[in-house]
Structures are given as C-alpha cells and as structure tokens.
Design an enzyme around this catalytic site. Structure first.
Site, PDB file in Angstrom:
ATOM      1  N   THR A 197      29.972  33.054  49.179  1.00 36.87           N
ATOM      2  CA  THR A 197      29.069  32.700  48.090  1.00 36.87           C
ATOM      3  C   THR A 197      27.634  32.629  48.597  1.00 36.87           C
ATOM      4  O   THR A 197      27.392  32.330  49.763  1.00 36.87           O
ATOM      5  CB  THR A 197      29.474  31.364  47.433  1.00 36.87           C
ATOM      6  OG1 THR A 197      28.569  31.070  46.370  1.00 36.87           O
ATOM      7  CG2 THR A 197      29.439  30.216  48.447  1.00 36.87           C
ATOM      8  N   ARG A 198      26.690  32.927  47.685  1.00 33.11           N
ATOM      9  CA  ARG A 198      25.268  32.730  47.954  1.00 33.11           C
ATOM     10  C   ARG A 198      24.643  31.895  46.854  1.00 33.11           C
ATOM     11  O   ARG A 198      23.420  31.790  46.751  1.00 33.11           O
ATOM     12  CB  ARG A 198      24.544  34.076  48.061  1.00 33.11           C
ATOM     13  CG  ARG A 198      24.800  35.045  46.963  1.00 33.11           C
ATOM     14  CD  ARG A 198      23.903  36.268  47.041  1.00 33.11           C
ATOM     15  NE  ARG A 198      22.972  36.314  45.937  1.00 33.11           N
ATOM     16  CZ  ARG A 198      23.216  36.901  44.772  1.00 33.11           C
ATOM     17  NH1 ARG A 198      24.376  37.493  44.555  1.00 33.11           N
ATOM     18  NH2 ARG A 198      22.310  36.892  43.833  1.00 33.11           N
ATOM     19  N   HIS A 202      30.048  25.720  40.936  1.00 35.51           N
ATOM     20  CA  HIS A 202      30.297  24.894  39.770  1.00 35.51           C
ATOM     21  C   HIS A 202      31.809  24.785  39.556  1.00 35.51           C
ATOM     22  O   HIS A 202      32.604  25.246  40.382  1.00 35.51           O
ATOM     23  CB  HIS A 202      29.581  25.471  38.552  1.00 35.51           C
ATOM     24  CG  HIS A 202      28.094  25.508  38.721  1.00 35.51           C
ATOM     25  ND1 HIS A 202      27.338  24.369  38.872  1.00 35.51           N
ATOM     26  CD2 HIS A 202      27.224  26.548  38.802  1.00 35.51           C
ATOM     27  CE1 HIS A 202      26.059  24.693  39.014  1.00 35.51           C
ATOM     28  NE2 HIS A 202      25.966  26.009  38.986  1.00 35.51           N
ATOM     29  N   HIS A 205      34.021  27.898  39.900  1.00 34.83           N
ATOM     30  CA  HIS A 205      34.231  28.358  41.273  1.00 34.83           C
ATOM     31  C   HIS A 205      35.321  27.541  41.962  1.00 34.83           C
ATOM     32  O   HIS A 205      36.139  28.076  42.720  1.00 34.83           O
ATOM     33  CB  HIS A 205      32.928  28.251  42.073  1.00 34.83           C
ATOM     34  CG  HIS A 205      31.788  29.038  41.487  1.00 34.83           C
ATOM     35  ND1 HIS A 205      30.722  28.437  40.888  1.00 34.83           N
ATOM     36  CD2 HIS A 205      31.570  30.373  41.417  1.00 34.83           C
ATOM     37  CE1 HIS A 205      29.886  29.371  40.468  1.00 34.83           C
ATOM     38  NE2 HIS A 205      30.374  30.545  40.768  1.00 34.83           N
ATOM     39  N   ARG A 291      34.215  39.855  41.191  1.00 37.43           N
ATOM     40  CA  ARG A 291      33.670  40.858  40.280  1.00 37.43           C
ATOM     41  C   ARG A 291      32.238  41.172  40.720  1.00 37.43           C
ATOM     42  O   ARG A 291      31.439  40.281  40.913  1.00 37.43           O
ATOM     43  CB  ARG A 291      33.702  40.306  38.862  1.00 37.43           C
ATOM     44  CG  ARG A 291      33.292  41.295  37.782  1.00 37.43           C
ATOM     45  CD  ARG A 291      33.359  40.629  36.417  1.00 37.43           C
ATOM     46  NE  ARG A 291      33.090  41.580  35.350  1.00 37.43           N
ATOM     47  CZ  ARG A 291      31.884  41.945  34.965  1.00 37.43           C
ATOM     48  NH1 ARG A 291      30.813  41.440  35.575  1.00 37.43           N
ATOM     49  NH2 ARG A 291      31.722  42.815  33.974  1.00 37.43           N
ATOM     50  N   HIS A 293      31.158  42.070  43.588  1.00 37.88           N
ATOM     51  CA  HIS A 293      30.976  41.328  44.840  1.00 37.88           C
ATOM     52  C   HIS A 293      29.731  41.829  45.585  1.00 37.88           C
ATOM     53  O   HIS A 293      29.570  43.020  45.845  1.00 37.88           O
ATOM     54  CB  HIS A 293      32.214  41.513  45.716  1.00 37.88           C
ATOM     55  CG  HIS A 293      32.217  40.707  46.965  1.00 37.88           C
ATOM     56  ND1 HIS A 293      32.913  39.526  47.091  1.00 37.88           N
ATOM     57  CD2 HIS A 293      31.604  40.903  48.163  1.00 37.88           C
ATOM     58  CE1 HIS A 293      32.740  39.037  48.309  1.00 37.88           C
ATOM     59  NE2 HIS A 293      31.949  39.855  48.975  1.00 37.88           N
TER      60      HIS A 293
END
Length: 574
Positions: A197-198, A202, A205, A291, A293
């Site tokens: 992740t960047r 929430h 996730h 999705r 990515h």
C-alpha cells in the site's frame, strides 16, 4: 558481501561489507570521484544493499538494462521487470571510465557505497518509457521523471555497500529482508501474505486483508512503501501513524507492520511483478495484487493507462517463476443491510444496498471538514489525517501568477497581497520575480536552464511557506509549462493548495505598456531570448483562473482572484 540462504524466500544477496572492510574501503574512497545520489537512487541503493533487489548485485549494466526493457529479463534470463539504473550527468560521465571506482554519497556527503564501473551509455529514454510503462504520455509520473528529471547517461556496475542510508523515523519498523525473515522464523510464520500500500488504510482495506489472510491460511504483513510514491500522495509520516492505529484492529500475534524504502515507478503490471519479487526476498509467501495494482490512474487525455486487471494477468503469467503466490484483490464494499463488508461479487445488488466513498469524495470531505462515516474509516485514522490535511480554510496555499512581461501580474499580485493582509488569518509573502532575482538568484543569467532554476527556487520557497500554513504569492513570467508543473508539485506536496493564475494580456497590449523599453530592445535584437519575441511563452492549458487586463482594472482583477479563492474554499468572504 555474502549470499545468505535463509529459510524463507530463497537466496538473498547481501552487498554490505563487514566492518573492517568497510573502513578500509571508506579510507580508499577519498581519492575516488563521487556522485551524490538523488532521492530515487538512494532508495534503490538501500534495496540493492540489503538484498531487497536480489539477485541484483549493483546498478544494471547495459546488457541487463536492454533485456529488461525489451523482455523483462536480465541478460542471464532471470525474470526481472524494472530497470534499476544509476543516471548521471554528461559532465560526470565524462570524468569516469570502465573499471573506475566511484564513491556513492548521500545528500550530506556520507559515503554509502563504492561502485565499480562496468558500463557507461546513453539510453533511449523514449523506448524505455514505451516498453516499460507502455506509454510516452506525460500523465504517467515515471514518463515525466524520465523526460524531465533523469540524467542523460547511465552508469552500471557492482556495488560494495559500506552502510545503509540513515533513517531517524520509525526505526523500529525498518526491518531489512534478513531481519524480517528472521522474525518470521522466530514466530513460526511459515506462510505470510504481504499487503502492498501507498495510501492510508480504511475499513475496507482491513476487511480485504482479513479475507486474504484467511484465504491463504497465512499471517499478514502490512508492508507499505515509504520511499517515493506518486506525487500528491499522503506523506509517509502521516500514513505510518495511521497504520499503527490500524494494527490494533487485528488479533494479537497475527499481523506485522514493516516499512519498505522503495521508490515506486507506478508501473502497473510490470511493477506488480517487481513487487512480488521484492516481497519474496523479504520472506513472504503470498502477495495481494489489487485492482489496477501500482497504476498511476489516468493519462493527460483522461484515459486509464492500464486496464483494471492487467497487473493480475501479468503476475499470473509468470507465477511459476516468481516463487510467491498471488492473492487477487477482491473489492470489498459496505452493504447497508448486512451492516458490514462483503466482496462485491458476493453482493446481490438487486436486493442489497452498496455504500461507497470514492477516494475523490473522501478527499473532498477532508478538505471541507465534512463528516467521514464510521463505516468507511476508523475515527483514529480520520483524526490522524485531519491533523495533516486540515480543511482548506486552514491550509496554506500558493498563488502563482504567470504571464508576459507587462501583462500586469505583479500589480495584481501586490493588490491581492494587500487584500489578504487586510483580512488577516494567515501570514502572506510576495515572491516577486524581480525581487527574487535580486536576492535569491542574482548569479543566474537568462538562459532557459537558469530561468528554470530561478522558478524552481521560487517554487521551493513557496512550498515551504505553504507547508507552514502561509500564503505564498509568486509573480514571475515562468514561460515553461514543465517548470510550472514542477512548482505545482512542490506546493501540493507540501499539503497545501496551488492556484495558477494566467494573466493572459495579449502581447500587443504588453508592448504598448512597455515602460522599460524591453520589448523595443528585443525587437531591435539588443536583448536575446526575450519571452514573447524570440523565446516562446507556453500558455497554461488549464489554469485555475485566467485574467486579461486589457479591459480590466487592478481592483477588478484582484476581486476575481479573491472570488476564486472563496470558490475553492481557501477563504470566506462573508
């Protein structure tokens, strides 16, 4: 340097010298030519040195680079999708030769590694963009970086690392591949699924990662990128504080958090394969591939650069070689009737109500100080983000006036400055082009290179003012679109606003007003490279505001600026 073979992830290259060898190499490096690493190169060096980029043993030579660009493989056939290169200036490249040893230093001059030069060549960066990123559109951040920020010559060679770059933040979370593998071994984690992740995490996730870990029958590693990400992303300091809050939502001893010092390229499908290799090196057995990515979104024409499942498809095609399994992202949505999250493909949209807040809508609510529902974000995470991203009415911002000499931009800028100071609430600083030239850039001439540098200096100062909640008003000519774009990036990267105002007074009117006689001298050939005469002015294509002062008073122009600031939420005129 050693090849470690730990129980997770296969062979791991460790390019760091032992302490005694490092001291001797550092002493010898006093006489070597030196290269100060850029931010991206610093990230790359760290992952080369600690084994995150195994099997690489240095910055790529020409043979490896060319085959990676064309075939996603190193010269020996090993799968590797992304060029890892050391780009240098023509001047520096002219000072070294194959076989030379070069000291690689951090921005403070500390020697981190010695590179033994094997190759020096000039790449075709257009081909690199097209083959690696699938586009030459400037809307792709990596394409823009190749065009505008990378140096023209590449240098390849093995490295001997003396030390890793020093980090003072979140040091307890910065585990090397070997350290993370050892932690997995010590805790008995034989199956580990990594979440790349960047962005802040929430509730959706968290639900996604719960589902992925359950599906893979694995423990979970939250492994966010804290090197370089997409311009405009939330800074990693804020994100890591959010991750630490989110970590408390998982059952104890099931989930770990570690930071990845990667410089992302936003390369979509190729980047997804790259992420898989890197996470394998860190000891993970599975990777969640989402999705789109690592996609950068839309290009300059508003079209998606990559398809939503291109990354998953490419990872699947190379599954046998990767040594790590993919867990495809299943988009999680909140279902009102269930009062919880579910995979979208398990929802009956005819009888169930799907609730969602897009990233754009979330940012709008944050900007305007609106409520974020508990079903979307954890209150602790939202509160953390509000500290970093207050509503626009409390943010700093940069007002950037651009236009031809004599267009009226400095006069309007002065009037707006007075109006804002009269209102109070924020410190206001005017960075006029002529004044900056005198006090900040007095040694610069008027070549394109020097004009660019002058504007970037203005942008840097403006971004620092913006970062600290002030208003920076800039009024240079700033004729080049790319340079103005770089200034916008700096200001928006400082967690503030950027409002570009094109003072679009026609050239004929600017010449008529010419009190200093500069246009006349340019027409006569006495001044060379004068904007609008023998040097182009690249008019902004989509400024926040465009003003023609031909039939507009200074007071009217200033009022237009204030109304625009109000419409954007930065001030309240009521």
């Amino acid at each position: 340097m050693t090849d470690l073979i730990p129980p997770y992830g296969g062979i791991l290259k460790d390019l760091r010298l032992d302490a005694e060898s490092a001291r001797a190499a550092k002493d010898a490096a006093v006489d070597y030519p030196s290269w100060d690493l850029t931010g991206r190169q610093l990230c790359d060096l760290e992952l080369l040195a600690n084994g995150g980029f195994s099997p690489l043993e240095g910055f790529m030579g020409q043979a490896d680079y060319e085959r990676v660009v064309t075939d996603m493989r190193l010269a020996d056939g090993t799968l590797w999708p992304m060029p890892v290169t050391l780009d240098v200036s023509e001047t520096f490249a002219g000072e070294i030769a194959s076989g030379d040893r070069v000291a690689l230093r951090d921005p403070e001059g500390v020697i981190l590694a010695i590179l033994t030069v094997s190759d020096i060549w000039r790449p075709d960066r257009g081909v690199e963009a097209e083959r690696v990123f699938g586009t030459t559109d400037p809307g792709h951040p990596a394409v823009t970086w190749l065009r505008e920020q990378s140096h023209p010559v590449y240098v390849g060679g093995r490295i001997e690392a003396l030390d890793l770059p020093v980090h003072y933040d979140f040091t307890h979370l910065r585990l090397t591949p070997a350290e993370l593998r050892e932690r997995f071994r010590r805790n008995g984690w034989r199956r580990v699924v990594a979440f790349q992740t960047r962005n802040p995490m929430h509730r959706a996730h968290v639900e996604l990662t719960f589902l992925a870990a359950r599906q893979a029958e694995a423990n979970l590693l939250i492994h966010p990128v804290v090197g370089m990400t997409k311009p405009g992303d939330v800074d990693h300091y804020s994100r890591v504080r959010c991750y630490e809050h989110v970590l408390q939502k998982y059952p104890e001893q099931t989930t770990a958090l570690s930071l990845l010092p990667l410089a992302m390229r936003m390369g979509g499908p190729r980047e997804a394969v790259w992420h898989a290799i890197i996470r394998r090196n860190y000891g993970c057995t599975h990777l969640i591939v989402g999705r789109d990515h690592a996609g950068p979104g839309k290009d300059s024409r508003g079209e998606e650069i990559y398809g939503p499942y291109d990354a998953q498809d490419l990872v699947t095609r190379h599954a046998d070689e990767l040594g790590i399994e993919m867990v495809p992202f299943r988009m999680m949505v909140y279902v009102q009737e269930r009062a919880g999250y579910a995979p979208i493909d398990e929802v009956d949209e005819a009888s169930e109500t799907v609730m969602n807040i897009s990233g754009t809508e979330f940012r709008r609510r944050m900007r305007e100080g609106l409520e974020i529902p508990d079903w979307f974000g954890y209150p602790e995470v939202v509160q953390e983000l509000r500290k970093t991203y207050p509503p626009r009415a409390r943010q700093g911002f940069t007002l950037f006036f651009t236009g031809l000499s004599g267009s009226g931009k400095s006069t309007i800028a002065n009037a707006v400055m007075v109006k804002l100071m009269e209102r109070g609430g924020r410190p206001v600083t005017l960075l006029d082009g002529d004044v900056v030239r005198k006090h900040l850039s007095s040694e610069l001439g008027f070549s394109k290179e020097h004009r660019d540098l002058n504007i970037r200096r203005i942008g840097f100062v403006a971004a620092e003012i913006t970062r600290n909640g002030g208003v920076a008003i800039c009024a240079p000519i700033a004729p080049y679109a790319a340079t103005r774009g770089a200034v916008r990036e700096m200001a928006e990267g400082a967690n503030g606003g950027f409002i570009e105002i094109h003072v679009a007074t026609p050239l004929e009117e600017c010449e008529r007003r010419d009190r200093k006689g500069l246009y006349a001298k340019a027409r006569a050939g006495l001044i060379k490279g004068f904007t609008g005469i023998d040097d182009p002015y690249e008019a902004p294509k989509a400024p926040e505001l465009r003003i023609d002062t031909t039939d507009c008073t200074v007071e009217e122009a200033a009022q237009k600026v204030l109304l625009k600031l109000e419409s954007l939420g930065f001030i309240d005129l009521r």
